[in-house]
Write an enzyme that holds these catalytic residues in place. Structure first.
Site, short mmCIF file in Angstrom:
data_model
loop_
_atom_site.label_atom_id
_atom_site.label_comp_id
_atom_site.label_asym_id
_atom_site.label_seq_id
_atom_site.Cartn_x
_atom_site.Cartn_y
_atom_site.Cartn_z
N SER A 45 -11.36 -52.72 2.26
CA SER A 45 -9.82 -52.24 2.12
C SER A 45 -9.39 -51.27 3.09
CB SER A 45 -9.99 -51.76 0.49
OG SER A 45 -10.93 -50.60 0.58
N THR A 66 -13.67 -57.63 -0.82
CA THR A 66 -13.31 -56.42 -1.66
C THR A 66 -12.61 -57.24 -3.02
OG1 THR A 66 -11.16 -56.19 -0.76
CG2 THR A 66 -12.60 -54.73 -0.06
N ASP A 146 -3.74 -53.97 -21.34
CA ASP A 146 -3.55 -54.88 -20.19
C ASP A 146 -2.28 -55.81 -20.52
OD1 ASP A 146 -3.46 -56.91 -18.13
OD2 ASP A 146 -5.53 -56.46 -17.75
N ARG A 206 -7.61 -47.63 -7.72
CA ARG A 206 -7.00 -47.12 -6.82
C ARG A 206 -6.32 -45.83 -6.67
NH1 ARG A 206 -9.60 -50.41 -4.37
NH2 ARG A 206 -8.69 -52.42 -3.35
N ASP A 229 -13.24 -41.43 -8.28
CA ASP A 229 -13.86 -42.11 -7.19
C ASP A 229 -12.77 -42.46 -6.03
OD1 ASP A 229 -16.25 -43.33 -5.77
OD2 ASP A 229 -15.23 -45.20 -6.35
N GLU A 234 -6.29 -40.41 -0.18
CA GLU A 234 -7.52 -40.62 0.67
C GLU A 234 -7.29 -41.23 2.06
OE1 GLU A 234 -10.48 -44.67 -0.30
OE2 GLU A 234 -9.87 -43.06 -2.12
N HIS A 251 -15.26 -42.90 -3.11
CA HIS A 251 -15.15 -44.30 -3.01
C HIS A 251 -16.15 -45.17 -3.12
CE1 HIS A 251 -11.39 -47.23 -2.44
NE2 HIS A 251 -12.15 -47.81 -3.02
N GLY A 254 -18.31 -49.15 -6.45
CA GLY A 254 -18.57 -50.35 -6.36
C GLY A 254 -19.72 -50.53 -5.50
N TYR A 255 -20.11 -49.36 -4.86
CA TYR A 255 -21.27 -49.43 -3.74
C TYR A 255 -22.86 -49.82 -4.47
CZ TYR A 255 -18.36 -48.65 0.04
OH TYR A 255 -17.51 -48.65 1.09
#
Length: 355
Positions: A45, A66, A146, A206, A229, A234, A251, A254-255
């Protein structure tokens, strides 16, 4: 075939080396010259794949490992006849586990609260659905908002109702700036005014979904516990903001090793479909075994005793705070934290549940 790949992508050599020459580059500083004679480009990203990057190149395929696509100019890609793919959901499990870990780090008693604790989830896509499942395993009440998705397993509410009812709010939406349900600055002064003062806020989606100026004012007013995060400006993060946060991470929600590998596999499969190659590789064959914490044990007991061994979120928080220099975390330090991040394993690798 020349393939240009972000140097921080996992397992690119394993998946792509048989197809040609792979050149590993820093994703944030990728230039037109770097990709001019490449047929395939593999990114994250941090790379803006736009007209200026892709025009007058040999590119036939762009794969982004991503979940999101806001860094891809899809209109430009399609104009130039370049096939593109992303890896929707690749690290969704890791992000869901990150949120649970952050909440339990802030308040371990949440393991005992059952339906007394209400988690509000904004965005019920790949991550949101997995977080619903994981939260319900712990007995928490889950409500969700949502505009595009309704889930039978939870109470679906309006955005305003969610802000007013939740004990914690976790954000899992893409960044969109147009349309009736644009998410840019979704959390603004009005949204913060609706949140109860003691409601925890977590953003691992985001950065610009949360208006930073409004967030700072809100924390000053309410002393709210906030976990970020991702950040609006950023990779530059102000020391003022960092000092206000209950937890901050660079960030990396998701790592996980599985998430990174899964993302590369997904763009490998799309690459094979584009160029007519057989899909014959799986990331699972590349992962080392790790200690089994969960099998045969109560989930809550394991999380109570082993959470920091499974994922030490406090260390990630300490690492980003240690990078402050002259009032801010700068791009180079932020990117190095991500580049050198010791990928954690998902709960399933330790014998635990997976949504």
């Amino acid at each position: 075939m020349k393939i240009v790949a972000d140097e921080n992508l996992a397992f690119t050599d394993y998946f792509f080396s048989e197809f040609g020459d792979i050149q590993h580059k820093a994703g944030r500083t990728l230039t037109h010259t770097d990709v001019q004679d490449a047929e395939a480009l593999l990114v994250r990203s941090v790379t803006a794949v736009n007209e200026s990057l892709i025009q007058n190149t040999a590119l036939k395929y762009v794969g982004s490992a991503t979940i999101g696509t806001d860094h891809l100019d899809i209109q430009a890609l399609e104009k130039h006849g370049i096939t593109w793919a992303n890896a929707a959901g690749c690290n969704a499990q890791a992000v869901a586990e990150y949120v649970i870990t952050a909440l339990l780090h802030l308040d371990a008693s949440l393991l005992e609260q059952q339906e007394k604790f209400t988690l509000g989830i904004v965005g019920l896509g790949n991550v949101g659905k997995r977080l619903v499942y994981m939260a319900q395993l712990l007995g928490w009440k889950v409500i969700g908002f949502d505009p595009y998705v309704q889930l039978d397993s939870i109470e679906n509410v309006s955005f305003q109702a969610l802000l007013q009812q939740a004990n914690a709010v976790s954000i899992h939406v893409p960044l969109t700036k147009k349309g009736e349900h644009a998410t840019y600055h979704l959390f603004d002064e009005k949204a913060f005014a609706a949140l109860q003062p003691n409601t925890i806020l977590i953003n691992s989606a985001r950065g610009p979904v949360v208006k930073e100026a409004a967030l700072i004012e809100d924390i000053q007013r309410t002393q709210r516990k906030v976990v970020l995060d991702v950040f609006e400006h950023e990779p530059v993060i102000s020391e003022e903001l960092l000092n206000m946060l209950a937890l901050a991470t660079p960030h990396i929600a998701g790592y996980s090793l599985e998430g990174k590998a899964r993302g590369t596999q997904m763009i490998y499969e799309a690459f094979c479909q584009k160029f007519g190659y057989e899909i014959n590789k799986r990331f699972e064959t590349q992962l080392p075994a790790c200690e089994d914490y969960f099998s045969g044990h109560d989930l809550k007991a394991v999380l109570k005793q082993k959470l920091s061994q499974i994922y030490d979120i406090a260390q990630d928080d300490a690492n980003i705070r240690a990078c402050v220099k002259e009032g801010k975390v700068e791009q180079k330090a932020f990117d190095l934290l991500r580049k050198n991040y010791p990928l954690r394993r998902e709960w399933a690798a330790h014998g635990g549940p997976q949504a």
